[in-house]
Structures are given as C-alpha cells and as structure tokens.
Scaffold this motif. Structure first.
Motif, PDB file in Angstrom:
ATOM      1  N   GLY A 159      46.624  40.762  41.813  1.00 44.25           N
ATOM      2  CA  GLY A 159      44.979  40.421  42.529  1.00 44.25           C
ATOM      3  C   GLY A 159      43.954  40.598  41.998  1.00 44.25           C
ATOM      4  N   ALA A 160      43.709  41.130  41.669  1.00 45.42           N
ATOM      5  CA  ALA A 160      41.687  41.707  41.365  1.00 45.42           C
ATOM      6  C   ALA A 160      42.368  41.531  40.005  1.00 45.42           C
ATOM      7  N   VAL A 161      42.607  41.109  39.099  1.00 47.43           N
ATOM      8  CA  VAL A 161      42.349  40.560  37.769  1.00 47.43           C
ATOM      9  C   VAL A 161      42.768  39.056  38.034  1.00 47.43           C
ATOM     10  N   ALA A 162      43.072  37.832  38.740  1.00 49.48           N
ATOM     11  CA  ALA A 162      43.540  36.561  39.368  1.00 49.48           C
ATOM     12  C   ALA A 162      41.946  36.143  39.559  1.00 49.48           C
ATOM     13  N   PHE A 163      41.513  37.133  40.600  1.00 46.84           N
ATOM     14  CA  PHE A 163      40.018  36.876  41.116  1.00 46.84           C
ATOM     15  C   PHE A 163      39.348  37.353  39.900  1.00 46.84           C
ATOM     16  N   ALA A 164      38.695  38.606  39.019  1.00 48.45           N
ATOM     17  CA  ALA A 164      38.110  37.855  38.025  1.00 48.45           C
ATOM     18  C   ALA A 164      38.059  37.035  37.109  1.00 48.45           C
ATOM     19  N   ASP A 165      39.520  36.189  36.727  1.00 48.99           N
ATOM     20  CA  ASP A 165      39.085  35.116  35.839  1.00 48.99           C
ATOM     21  C   ASP A 165      38.976  33.951  36.751  1.00 48.99           C
ATOM     22  N   ARG A 166      39.141  33.834  38.099  1.00 50.95           N
ATOM     23  CA  ARG A 166      38.428  32.688  38.833  1.00 50.95           C
ATOM     24  C   ARG A 166      37.263  33.279  39.298  1.00 50.95           C
ATOM     25  N   ALA A 167      36.633  34.460  39.232  1.00 55.82           N
ATOM     26  CA  ALA A 167      35.522  34.595  39.040  1.00 55.82           C
ATOM     27  C   ALA A 167      34.671  33.961  37.348  1.00 55.82           C
ATOM     28  N   ARG A 168      35.008  34.447  36.618  1.00 57.94           N
ATOM     29  CA  ARG A 168      34.427  34.052  35.392  1.00 57.94           C
ATOM     30  C   ARG A 168      34.521  32.391  35.292  1.00 57.94           C
ATOM     31  N   ASP A 169      35.653  31.853  35.440  1.00 56.48           N
ATOM     32  CA  ASP A 169      36.011  30.476  35.263  1.00 56.48           C
ATOM     33  C   ASP A 169      34.913  29.949  36.853  1.00 56.48           C
ATOM     34  N   ALA A 170      34.539  30.475  37.987  1.00 60.27           N
ATOM     35  CA  ALA A 170      34.337  29.631  38.256  1.00 60.27           C
ATOM     36  C   ALA A 170      32.093  29.539  38.071  1.00 60.27           C
ATOM     37  N   ILE A 171      31.511  30.510  37.776  1.00 60.21           N
ATOM     38  CA  ILE A 171      30.914  30.590  37.026  1.00 60.21           C
ATOM     39  C   ILE A 171      30.653  29.684  35.869  1.00 60.21           C
ATOM     40  N   ALA A 172      31.370  30.203  34.406  1.00 59.64           N
ATOM     41  CA  ALA A 172      30.989  28.213  33.815  1.00 59.64           C
ATOM     42  C   ALA A 172      30.929  27.248  34.352  1.00 59.64           C
ATOM     43  N   LYS A 173      32.174  26.856  35.322  1.00 58.12           N
ATOM     44  CA  LYS A 173      32.065  25.762  35.456  1.00 58.12           C
ATOM     45  C   LYS A 173      30.747  25.163  36.380  1.00 58.12           C
ATOM     46  N   ASP A 174      29.685  26.417  37.391  1.00 63.28           N
ATOM     47  CA  ASP A 174      28.417  26.167  37.845  1.00 63.28           C
ATOM     48  C   ASP A 174      27.219  27.098  37.390  1.00 63.28           C
ATOM     49  N   PRO A 175      27.308  26.849  36.042  1.00 59.95           N
ATOM     50  CA  PRO A 175      26.579  27.388  35.598  1.00 59.95           C
ATOM     51  C   PRO A 175      24.883  27.727  36.424  1.00 59.95           C
ATOM     52  N   PRO A 176      24.003  28.876  36.035  1.00 58.64           N
ATOM     53  CA  PRO A 176      22.799  28.628  36.748  1.00 58.64           C
ATOM     54  C   PRO A 176      22.039  27.971  35.530  1.00 58.64           C
ATOM     55  N   LEU A 177      20.233  27.354  35.966  1.00 61.29           N
ATOM     56  CA  LEU A 177      20.306  26.429  35.409  1.00 61.29           C
ATOM     57  C   LEU A 177      18.655  27.435  34.576  1.00 61.29           C
ATOM     58  N   ASP A 178      18.196  27.792  33.871  1.00 58.32           N
ATOM     59  CA  ASP A 178      17.076  27.649  33.343  1.00 58.32           C
ATOM     60  C   ASP A 178      16.025  26.462  33.867  1.00 58.32           C
ATOM     61  N   PRO A 179      14.251  27.152  33.864  1.00 58.05           N
ATOM     62  CA  PRO A 179      13.277  26.444  34.842  1.00 58.05           C
ATOM     63  C   PRO A 179      12.948  24.779  34.117  1.00 58.05           C
ATOM     64  N   ALA A 180      13.448  24.517  32.921  1.00 60.77           N
ATOM     65  CA  ALA A 180      14.051  23.261  32.429  1.00 60.77           C
ATOM     66  C   ALA A 180      14.680  22.652  32.820  1.00 60.77           C
ATOM     67  N   GLY A 181      15.881  22.896  33.730  1.00 63.31           N
ATOM     68  CA  GLY A 181      16.921  22.828  33.874  1.00 63.31           C
ATOM     69  C   GLY A 181      18.700  22.179  33.127  1.00 63.31           C
ATOM     70  N   ALA A 182      18.735  23.257  32.221  1.00 63.24           N
ATOM     71  CA  ALA A 182      19.418  22.994  30.959  1.00 63.24           C
ATOM     72  C   ALA A 182      20.013  24.256  32.212  1.00 63.24           C
ATOM     73  N   PRO A 183      21.261  24.555  31.441  1.00 67.25           N
ATOM     74  CA  PRO A 183      22.152  25.435  32.303  1.00 67.25           C
ATOM     75  C   PRO A 183      22.368  27.203  30.898  1.00 67.25           C
ATOM     76  N   ILE A 184      22.953  27.853  32.074  1.00 68.60           N
ATOM     77  CA  ILE A 184      23.247  29.390  30.940  1.00 68.60           C
ATOM     78  C   ILE A 184      23.540  29.686  31.030  1.00 68.60           C
ATOM     79  N   THR A 185      23.901  30.253  29.977  1.00 71.45           N
ATOM     80  CA  THR A 185      25.192  29.949  29.633  1.00 71.45           C
ATOM     81  C   THR A 185      25.835  31.707  30.410  1.00 71.45           C
ATOM     82  N   ILE A 186      26.286  31.363  31.229  1.00 74.34           N
ATOM     83  CA  ILE A 186      26.937  33.451  31.389  1.00 74.34           C
ATOM     84  C   ILE A 186      27.994  34.242  30.891  1.00 74.34           C
ATOM     85  N   HIS A 187      28.082  35.197  30.992  1.00 69.87           N
ATOM     86  CA  HIS A 187      29.544  35.981  30.331  1.00 69.87           C
ATOM     87  C   HIS A 187      29.686  37.279  31.280  1.00 69.87           C
TER      88      HIS A 187
END
Length: 161
Positions: free
Chosen positions: A89-117
C-alpha cells in the motif's frame, strides 16, 4: 526558534511530536521522500522555490488519506506516516504521488512547468522495526539507497542489501 511554515505540510517538530501521539502509535508504514536535484536557484528565486514546495505539498495532501500524516523535515525532505497501511500500500501511494506530481507540476515564474522527480524510502512496522524511531531510520536508509541507485524511484527498507 520556530520557523514559519513554507508549505501547508506540518513543520518537523510538530510532525515529530505527532508521531508519538497514541493516535499514530500503531502506524504501519512510513514513507520518506525528497526531491531529486531540486535547486531553488533553478526556479528563478527563493519565493519560486517556496512556491514549488507549497505546490508539491498540496498535491501530496490531495493524494493522501485524511488519516495520513504529512510533514516537512527540512529543505526538500518530507515524511509521511500511513496508519493501517501495508508495504504494498505504501509503494502504491508513492507511485500515485509521483504520478500526481508529474501530471500537475509546479510552474516557474514565467509559467513554464518545472519537472520534479522524487526519490522515496518506505519502511513498515513491525517488519522493518519494532519502534517508531527504528522504522523512521529504516525509511531514511531506504530513501538514500534510492538516491544512490539513480534517483526517481521508490525503495522499500526490506529491499536494501
């Protein structure tokens, strides 16, 4: 001296104190994670780096259950306690969290997505330790093993050589 919260996640001292709370005494899994090669300077400014932390914390809180406890240790290191969870269950959570961040990345000041791993380490009570402190140490060792093995991955404490 207390530090103001940079993210909606709880600061380390409160997180540490809550781990000792009887509500979390029977927690099953511990998930420690850290951004890979995250540099505040790469985001343009300190406030942009803070924005990345806030954004990622919000995404993680959306993925987490209401019973889960999210806390920020320092810099870009977070911990999560998943009461009543299993290793899988913890591994599944980690995978969901990594996927969620990849699908909804933060944006830099210019509005471009920042890739987070994210690198993550997972430990489970009682398999990886019979006390909270030992489980936390096992999760931390697994986190750093994930970083040594190339980053952007999830390692379970039981899988460490």
């Amino acid at each position: 001296m207390s530090t103001p919260a940079v993210t909606p996640a709880e600061q380390y001292a409160r997180f540490r104190d809550r781990q000792a709370d009887p509500e979390f005494a029977d927690f099953r899994s511990r998930y420690d994670f850290e951004f890979d090669q995250f540099q505040v300077a790469a985001c343009g400014a300190l406030t942009a780096g803070d924005g990345v932390l806030v954004h990622v914390a919000r995404v993680l809180q959306q993925v987490a259950r209401t019973s889960d406890l999210l806390g920020r240790y320092d810099g870009d290191e977070f911990g999560l306690i998943l009461p009543g969870n299993t290793n899988d269950g913890a591994v599944a959570f980690a995978d969901r969290a990594r996927d969620a961040i990849a699908k909804d990345p933060p944006l830099d000041p210019a509005g471009a997505p920042i890739t987070i791993h994210l690198s993550a380490g997972i430990a489970v009570y009682p398999d990886d330790g019979d006390r909270a402190g030992i489980v936390v140490q096992a999760a931390d060792r697994a986190l750093y093993q994930a970083k040594r093995r190339g980053r952007d991955q999830v390692i379970r404490a039981q899988d460490i050589d």
